[in-house]
Design a protein around this motif. Structure first.
Motif, PDB file in Angstrom:
ATOM      1  N   UNK A   1       4.246  -6.467  37.989  1.00 54.77           N
ATOM      2  CA  UNK A   1       5.344  -6.541  39.112  1.00 54.77           C
ATOM      3  C   UNK A   1       5.987  -5.211  39.288  1.00 54.77           C
ATOM      4  N   UNK A   2       5.761  -4.715  40.468  1.00 55.59           N
ATOM      5  CA  UNK A   2       6.681  -3.780  40.804  1.00 55.59           C
ATOM      6  C   UNK A   2       7.210  -3.679  42.106  1.00 55.59           C
ATOM      7  N   UNK A   3       8.183  -2.885  42.279  1.00 50.67           N
ATOM      8  CA  UNK A   3       8.947  -2.340  43.823  1.00 50.67           C
ATOM      9  C   UNK A   3       8.438  -0.970  43.977  1.00 50.67           C
TER      10      UNK A   3
ATOM     11  N   UNK B   1      15.437  -7.492  40.419  1.00 50.86           N
ATOM     12  CA  UNK B   1      16.345  -6.993  39.320  1.00 50.86           C
ATOM     13  C   UNK B   1      17.716  -6.468  39.732  1.00 50.86           C
TER      14      UNK B   1
ATOM     15  N   UNK C   1       4.642  -3.104  47.353  1.00 51.46           N
ATOM     16  CA  UNK C   1       5.109  -3.758  46.350  1.00 51.46           C
ATOM     17  C   UNK C   1       3.922  -4.603  45.734  1.00 51.46           C
ATOM     18  N   UNK C   2       4.183  -4.989  44.289  1.00 47.60           N
ATOM     19  CA  UNK C   2       2.835  -5.896  43.481  1.00 47.60           C
ATOM     20  C   UNK C   2       3.847  -7.044  42.868  1.00 47.60           C
ATOM     21  N   UNK C   3       3.234  -8.290  43.217  1.00 46.62           N
ATOM     22  CA  UNK C   3       3.873  -9.275  42.414  1.00 46.62           C
ATOM     23  C   UNK C   3       2.941  -9.794  41.171  1.00 46.62           C
TER      24      UNK C   3
ATOM     25  N   UNK D   1      11.780  -4.718  51.389  1.00 44.75           N
ATOM     26  CA  UNK D   1      11.229  -6.044  51.323  1.00 44.75           C
ATOM     27  C   UNK D   1      10.414  -6.733  52.583  1.00 44.75           C
TER      28      UNK D   1
ATOM     29  N   UNK E   1       3.127  -7.041  49.817  1.00 39.67           N
ATOM     30  CA  UNK E   1       2.902  -7.382  48.371  1.00 39.67           C
ATOM     31  C   UNK E   1       1.742  -7.580  47.680  1.00 39.67           C
TER      32      UNK E   1
ATOM     33  N   UNK F   1      12.106  -9.390  36.131  1.00 39.58           N
ATOM     34  CA  UNK F   1      11.044  -8.974  37.341  1.00 39.58           C
ATOM     35  C   UNK F   1      11.607  -7.880  38.187  1.00 39.58           C
ATOM     36  N   UNK F   2      10.721  -6.870  38.415  1.00 41.80           N
ATOM     37  CA  UNK F   2      11.044  -5.750  39.204  1.00 41.80           C
ATOM     38  C   UNK F   2      11.751  -6.035  40.406  1.00 41.80           C
ATOM     39  N   UNK F   3      11.335  -7.165  41.155  1.00 38.48           N
ATOM     40  CA  UNK F   3      11.532  -7.385  42.519  1.00 38.48           C
ATOM     41  C   UNK F   3      12.989  -8.096  42.538  1.00 38.48           C
TER      42      UNK F   3
END
Lengths: 245, 245
Positions: A9-11, B125, A56-58, A127, A238, B121-123
């Protein structure tokens, strides 16, 4: 030799995108550096696909081969200490040596969030895509049906992309209104560059009343990028999940 | 002379908190600078109360008096162009000259978000407190009932705070589980420094089984900070709404 599959997961806000490139920090680079620190060995991460800057990715998936002895399920704990807060490994496991994150992927789901209030909102800014206009959800739902199936989606690809085939299959599109938010879920076998964002941009044109829902077949048939709507901005997108057999 | 009431949403991540202080950037300072640019006049913003570094707001309220001729409802549009993306004015209106954001406030609701998954979790945080332990929601709900009412909440105040009275009224606490998230809503007439975060920290101690729900009355009666649980971290906290008569 082990093959390790990571779910990530990333922002994307502060990155140039998934893929390593010069003069910019990518998510792949940060992950490879953390793995090098952990394994004392340079590994190459194979991602299921790229995501652009700000996306982003979940549930991005990537794999790497290593001579390291760390059990697959331990990576998610070990990497927690080596990664910045905006990149997190939510699952890790050992997989068959032949597993390849990109070639083996059978489908993907993307989520796109539109914030449809009058004024911008601080909490949502990285987001969602802020659209202050009236959006007709029913029309967008009607328009979305025309995308389902296997077509040449050349009109829904970033200009100047190089790819051997522009034929793709869209399996499902759902559009849900949750208060001021509109969530799009788009599932397909694979996607062309910017395809999800151009589909969303085109559906929004339907939502504004700029084009009719039944204009979609002609836009697809044209194979011309300029016939479709604009590319919706990256921060609403996402990568939700990647599917494997 | 006009008195303008602003309702403000902000992400507190990159600020030292609401209130102006030396050597650090506060939300109040950024807003006052934007107002000065707009009005060519220095105004003083009166906030409904402070929020600490890292704490967010969905509905902070602040007012200022000005000789400017801009109609109250136009500020929300004008300030959009002068503020960074993490501070947004979601409403603006002219109010009675006597209106005072702090003195006239009759109540506030805070929201606190706990992310209760195993891995970070990145989103989430910057918008939640990551707790990887098992949390018993029912016990927390039982414990929360003991806070409702008017008590001396000295045990739930940051050490060394100076305040004329530590008596406060809690009107309502609700706790909702939504997937991996636990949302606390805490409503009161006003709050001591760190009071919401210490209440949440204490409720979580109940949730972990460290203390019993019925321990709360004794903790309140002790008036000792060290009897209560720890101060939950700022990034899970949102000032949701401020009430006026």
């Amino acid at each position: 030799m082990k093959n390790i599959k990571l779910t990530i997961e990333y922002e994307g806000t502060n990155y140039s995108g998934w893929q390593i490139q010069e003069n910019a920090i990518s998510i792949q680079e940060v992950l490879e550096k953390a793995l090098k620190e952990l394994l004392k060995e340079k590994v190459t991460l194979i991602g299921s696909g790229r995501t652009d800057a700000g996306v982003h990715a979940l549930g991005q998936v990537a794999n790497f081969r290593t001579n390291g002895s760390i059990p697959g399920e331990k990576y998610k704990y070990a990497l927690k200490l080596l990664l910045p807060g905006d990149i997190t490994v939510v699952d890790s496991r050992e997989v068959d040596l032949k597993f390849h994150s990109r070639f083996d992927a059978t489908g993907k789901v993307y989520k796109y969030i539109v914030y449809n209030g009058e004024l911008p909102r601080a909490i949502y800014r990285n987001f969602s895509y802020h659209v202050p206009y009236n959006i007709d959800i029913d029309s967008m739902v009607k328009g979305s049906k025309y995308f389902i199936g296997t077509y040449d989606f050349a009109a829904f690809m970033a200009a100047k992309s190089e790819v051997s085939s522009t034929i793709r299959t869209i399996k499902q599109i759902s559009i849900e209104k949750k208060g001021d938010l509109i969530e799009f879920y788009i599932e397909g076998n694979s996607f062309l560059r910017n395809m999800v964002r151009i589909i969303v941009g085109t559906l929004l044109y339907i939502g504004y009343g700029k084009i009719k829902p039944n204009a979609i077949p002609n836009i697809i048939a044209s194979k011309k990028r300029e016939k479709a709507g604009p590319t919706a901005p990256p921060q609403g997108l996402f990568l939700k999940e990647v599917f494997y057999p």
